[in-house]
Design a protein around this motif. Structure first.
Motif, PDB file in Angstrom:
ATOM      1  N   THR A   1      -9.729  -5.583  -7.398  1.00 15.94           N
ATOM      2  CA  THR A   1      -8.978  -5.298  -5.864  1.00 15.94           C
ATOM      3  C   THR A   1      -8.161  -4.287  -6.182  1.00 15.94           C
ATOM      4  O   THR A   1      -7.452  -4.097  -7.336  1.00 15.94           O
ATOM      5  CB  THR A   1      -8.213  -6.612  -5.811  1.00 15.94           C
ATOM      6  OG1 THR A   1      -9.152  -7.836  -5.685  1.00 15.94           O
ATOM      7  CG2 THR A   1      -7.526  -6.438  -4.443  1.00 15.94           C
ATOM      8  N   VAL A   2      -8.161  -3.370  -5.309  1.00  7.62           N
ATOM      9  CA  VAL A   2      -7.022  -2.272  -5.111  1.00  7.62           C
ATOM     10  C   VAL A   2      -6.036  -2.318  -4.204  1.00  7.62           C
ATOM     11  O   VAL A   2      -6.317  -2.902  -3.179  1.00  7.62           O
ATOM     12  CB  VAL A   2      -7.829  -0.808  -4.823  1.00  7.62           C
ATOM     13  CG1 VAL A   2      -6.940   0.331  -4.729  1.00  7.62           C
ATOM     14  CG2 VAL A   2      -8.803  -0.496  -6.110  1.00  7.62           C
ATOM     15  N   LYS A   3      -4.750  -2.358  -4.506  1.00  9.93           N
ATOM     16  CA  LYS A   3      -3.567  -2.482  -3.723  1.00  9.93           C
ATOM     17  C   LYS A   3      -3.039  -1.374  -3.140  1.00  9.93           C
ATOM     18  O   LYS A   3      -3.402  -0.364  -3.518  1.00  9.93           O
ATOM     19  CB  LYS A   3      -2.739  -3.336  -4.518  1.00  9.93           C
ATOM     20  CG  LYS A   3      -3.048  -4.639  -4.868  1.00  9.93           C
ATOM     21  CD  LYS A   3      -3.006  -5.677  -3.780  1.00  9.93           C
ATOM     22  CE  LYS A   3      -3.079  -7.101  -4.371  1.00  9.93           C
ATOM     23  NZ  LYS A   3      -2.907  -8.038  -3.219  1.00  9.93           N
ATOM     24  N   ALA A   4      -2.721  -1.511  -1.961  1.00  8.21           N
ATOM     25  CA  ALA A   4      -1.809  -0.417  -1.211  1.00  8.21           C
ATOM     26  C   ALA A   4      -0.425  -0.851  -1.020  1.00  8.21           C
ATOM     27  O   ALA A   4      -0.364  -1.538   0.182  1.00  8.21           O
ATOM     28  CB  ALA A   4      -2.390   0.075   0.124  1.00  8.21           C
TER      29      ALA A   4
ATOM     30  N   SER B   1     -14.466  10.906   2.439  1.00  7.62           N
ATOM     31  CA  SER B   1     -13.352  10.613   1.410  1.00  7.62           C
ATOM     32  C   SER B   1     -13.472  10.173   0.163  1.00  7.62           C
ATOM     33  O   SER B   1     -14.793   9.627  -0.181  1.00  7.62           O
ATOM     34  CB  SER B   1     -12.332   9.799   2.327  1.00  7.62           C
ATOM     35  OG  SER B   1     -12.672   8.456   2.254  1.00  7.62           O
ATOM     36  N   LYS B   2     -12.494  10.271  -0.694  1.00  8.45           N
ATOM     37  CA  LYS B   2     -12.786   9.493  -2.036  1.00  8.45           C
ATOM     38  C   LYS B   2     -11.600   8.566  -2.231  1.00  8.45           C
ATOM     39  O   LYS B   2     -10.448   8.855  -1.921  1.00  8.45           O
ATOM     40  CB  LYS B   2     -12.901  10.770  -3.232  1.00  8.45           C
ATOM     41  CG  LYS B   2     -13.884  11.768  -3.072  1.00  8.45           C
ATOM     42  CD  LYS B   2     -13.895  12.611  -3.982  1.00  8.45           C
ATOM     43  CE  LYS B   2     -14.810  13.783  -3.897  1.00  8.45           C
ATOM     44  NZ  LYS B   2     -14.981  14.453  -2.637  1.00  8.45           N
TER      45      LYS B   2
ATOM     46  N   PHE C   1      -6.989   2.904   6.634  1.00  8.89           N
ATOM     47  CA  PHE C   1      -5.855   3.809   6.819  1.00  8.89           C
ATOM     48  C   PHE C   1      -5.364   4.653   5.816  1.00  8.89           C
ATOM     49  O   PHE C   1      -5.337   5.998   6.208  1.00  8.89           O
ATOM     50  CB  PHE C   1      -4.695   2.852   7.471  1.00  8.89           C
ATOM     51  CG  PHE C   1      -3.438   3.563   7.952  1.00  8.89           C
ATOM     52  CD1 PHE C   1      -3.353   3.913   9.218  1.00  8.89           C
ATOM     53  CD2 PHE C   1      -2.427   3.833   7.070  1.00  8.89           C
ATOM     54  CE1 PHE C   1      -2.108   4.966   9.501  1.00  8.89           C
ATOM     55  CE2 PHE C   1      -1.194   4.625   7.277  1.00  8.89           C
ATOM     56  CZ  PHE C   1      -1.360   5.037   8.683  1.00  8.89           C
ATOM     57  N   VAL C   2      -5.351   4.036   4.900  1.00  8.16           N
ATOM     58  CA  VAL C   2      -4.771   4.937   3.765  1.00  8.16           C
ATOM     59  C   VAL C   2      -5.873   5.992   3.354  1.00  8.16           C
ATOM     60  O   VAL C   2      -5.264   7.114   2.927  1.00  8.16           O
ATOM     61  CB  VAL C   2      -4.225   3.951   2.583  1.00  8.16           C
ATOM     62  CG1 VAL C   2      -4.157   4.571   1.216  1.00  8.16           C
ATOM     63  CG2 VAL C   2      -3.132   2.947   2.818  1.00  8.16           C
ATOM     64  N   ASN C   3      -6.819   5.675   3.391  1.00 11.01           N
ATOM     65  CA  ASN C   3      -7.895   6.580   2.784  1.00 11.01           C
ATOM     66  C   ASN C   3      -8.751   7.375   3.950  1.00 11.01           C
ATOM     67  O   ASN C   3      -9.504   7.918   3.613  1.00 11.01           O
ATOM     68  CB  ASN C   3      -8.932   6.033   1.946  1.00 11.01           C
ATOM     69  CG  ASN C   3      -8.161   5.392   0.632  1.00 11.01           C
ATOM     70  OD1 ASN C   3      -8.002   6.187  -0.278  1.00 11.01           O
ATOM     71  ND2 ASN C   3      -8.132   4.030   0.636  1.00 11.01           N
TER      72      ASN C   3
ATOM     73  N   PHE D   1      -0.383  -4.752   0.032  1.00 12.86           N
ATOM     74  CA  PHE D   1      -1.420  -5.077   0.868  1.00 12.86           C
ATOM     75  C   PHE D   1      -2.811  -4.764   0.192  1.00 12.86           C
ATOM     76  O   PHE D   1      -2.871  -3.862  -0.649  1.00 12.86           O
ATOM     77  CB  PHE D   1      -1.457  -4.548   2.150  1.00 12.86           C
ATOM     78  CG  PHE D   1      -0.236  -4.713   3.025  1.00 12.86           C
ATOM     79  CD1 PHE D   1      -0.169  -5.965   3.760  1.00 12.86           C
ATOM     80  CD2 PHE D   1       0.727  -3.747   2.948  1.00 12.86           C
ATOM     81  CE1 PHE D   1       0.995  -6.204   4.616  1.00 12.86           C
ATOM     82  CE2 PHE D   1       1.775  -3.826   3.785  1.00 12.86           C
ATOM     83  CZ  PHE D   1       2.057  -5.220   4.517  1.00 12.86           C
ATOM     84  N   THR D   2      -3.899  -5.610   0.189  1.00 11.36           N
ATOM     85  CA  THR D   2      -5.245  -5.070  -0.459  1.00 11.36           C
ATOM     86  C   THR D   2      -5.633  -4.432   0.391  1.00 11.36           C
ATOM     87  O   THR D   2      -6.095  -4.265   1.570  1.00 11.36           O
ATOM     88  CB  THR D   2      -6.136  -6.555  -0.498  1.00 11.36           C
ATOM     89  OG1 THR D   2      -5.324  -7.701  -1.305  1.00 11.36           O
ATOM     90  CG2 THR D   2      -7.210  -6.432  -1.057  1.00 11.36           C
ATOM     91  N   ALA D   3      -6.208  -2.934  -0.262  1.00  5.45           N
ATOM     92  CA  ALA D   3      -7.038  -1.946   0.184  1.00  5.45           C
ATOM     93  C   ALA D   3      -8.280  -2.182   0.206  1.00  5.45           C
ATOM     94  O   ALA D   3      -8.951  -1.553   0.948  1.00  5.45           O
ATOM     95  CB  ALA D   3      -6.575  -0.555  -0.145  1.00  5.45           C
TER      96      ALA D   3
END
Length: 419
Positions: A105-108, A74-75, A200-202, A111-113
């Motif tokens: 930091t990347v957020k979803a 995945s990317k 989960f998201v990715n 929440f922190t992703a």
């Protein structure tokens, strides 16, 4: 009593023999599923072995964890916020930052992703004010982060940081802000941590699962939209050719299905010409169109078992045909409708030939993804991963069938009865 005992004993023996045969048949049918399950919970497994272990010694859920939340393949491409640290030098309106690091930091949602850290030798910012300063530097930044590979040791295999904006940068008491002139490429360096939310998201699995649910769900909606009124018309209304049109259409679609590759080529050409390639709703429409004849015939048989007296009573009360379908037919034909919905869902969920032909990788459903996993056969396929993916793919159909089995049973049996 003595005369009846042999007969009684014979019935018991016969019932016992029939039960044994039923158990044996059930074992043969379910054994491949059980074997796949045992493979999915083993730490290391291969199909090319003479060893057959019915109860694994070491049990682990790593294969399921990897399927559900694995990052491989995945990317991640998302916006980030963070900070930058290093040695700063302000020369005119150009800020040089050397021997530093970017922490982002990347957020979803809330929440922190993902968290990452990238070291760098030098970056340049074009800032809004001019000056001449030099010293330790730190500041807040935001930008775009694209991650395509993670090494096994947790370092970044390949990533790009671009469109970086500097906010509240500080160097020797001076606050500066601006834009990074170039992007940063990270290869086999730094560190990256993906949280449970980020996995989960990715996840590859959940991405394809979303496509499968949309295709199968929309197929069910379209199928019921066409099948319910058509089945009612063939069952209740009198028109020319009613006794032959449905059966001719049903047989024609079955014979046309034998055209195989020629039909696929024609379908592919039409879809591309119409600009409908790689559209999930189009695939659902094709599936629904292919299932309408059989499901109409199936639901018509069930509606035939419902007495027309209910329709006539509704007509006397002033109901229209649409009101009859909605308030009389739908509640009474619910088992038959549920059966049609199950068949339509399974058809949209499991088909992969058209999905593989008409969809790109990003929109492919689980059926195509699992099929493509088989490309590794003979080249070190991970059988634990494949077995876990196959069982997770079959789980929604199993759950749906178990929840609706009473409807399906009555829909298949009552539809064959006549008054």
């Amino acid at each position: 009593m003595n005369i009846r005992l042999p007969k009684r004993r014979g019935e018991v023996i016969k019932a016992f023999a029939v039960t044994l045969v039923a158990i044996l048949i059930m074992f043969i049918i379910l054994f491949p599923v059980y074997y796949i399950f045992t493979v999915s919970i083993k730490p290391v497994s291969t199909l090319a072995t003479t060893e057959l272990t019915l109860i694994p010694k070491n049990i682990t859920a790593e294969a399921y964890k990897e399927v559900l939340f694995g990052f491989e393949g995945s990317k991640i491409s998302a916006n980030f916020t963070g900070k930058i640290e290093g040695n700063g030098k302000l020369d005119g309106n150009i800020l040089y930052v050397t021997n530093g690091r970017i922490i982002g930091t990347v957020k979803a949602g809330p929440f922190t992703a993902l968290r990452f850290e990238i070291p760098f030798k030098e970056v340049k910012f074009r800032v809004g004010q001019s000056g001449s300063k030099e010293g330790p530097f730190n500041g807040e930044i935001s930008g775009a982060f694209r991650l395509t590979r993670i090494n096994k040791d947790g370092s970044i295999g390949f990533a790009v940081v671009k469109n970086v904006k500097l906010e509240n940068g500080r160097i020797n008491g001076i606050t500066v802000s601006g834009t990074m002139e170039k992007y940063i490429v990270a290869r086999n360096t730094g560190a990256v941590e993906i949280t449970a939310v980020g996995k989960f998201v990715n996840s590859v699995f959940f991405g394809h699962l979303k496509n499968s649910l949309f295709i199968a769900g929309f197929t069910v909606i379209l199928t019921l939209f066409f099948v319910i009124p058509a089945a009612y018309a063939f069952s209740r209304l009198k028109f020319f050719g009613r006794e032959h049109v449905l059966y001719f259409y049903l047989m024609f679609t079955q014979v046309a299905g034998g055209l195989g590759i020629a039909g696929l080529i024609a379908l592919y050409g039409m879809i591309v010409k119409l600009g409908l390639y790689d559209k999930l709703p189009v695939l659902s429409l094709i599936y629904a169109a292919g299932s309408v004849p059989f499901n109409t015939w199936l639901l018509k048989g069930y509606i035939d078992s419902i007495s027309p007296d209910f329709d006539e009573a509704a007509l006397v009360d002033g109901a229209s045909y649409l009101q009859i379908i909605r308030y009389v037919l739908l509640p009474m034909a619910l088992p038959g409708i549920a059966t049609v919905a199950i068949f339509a869902f399974i058809g949209g969920w499991t088909e992969f030939i058209l999905a593989n032909l008409l969809l790109t990788e990003a929109n492919q459903p689980l059926s195509v993804w699992i099929y493509l996993l088989m490309g590794g056969i003979g080249r070190g396929i991970d059988w634990n991963y494949f077995a876990a993916a196959a069982l997770l793919f079959a789980l929604p159909v199993f759950i749906m069938f178990m929840l609706a089995q009473n409807y399906v049973r009555s829909g298949l049996t009552v539809g064959g009865l006549k008054e």
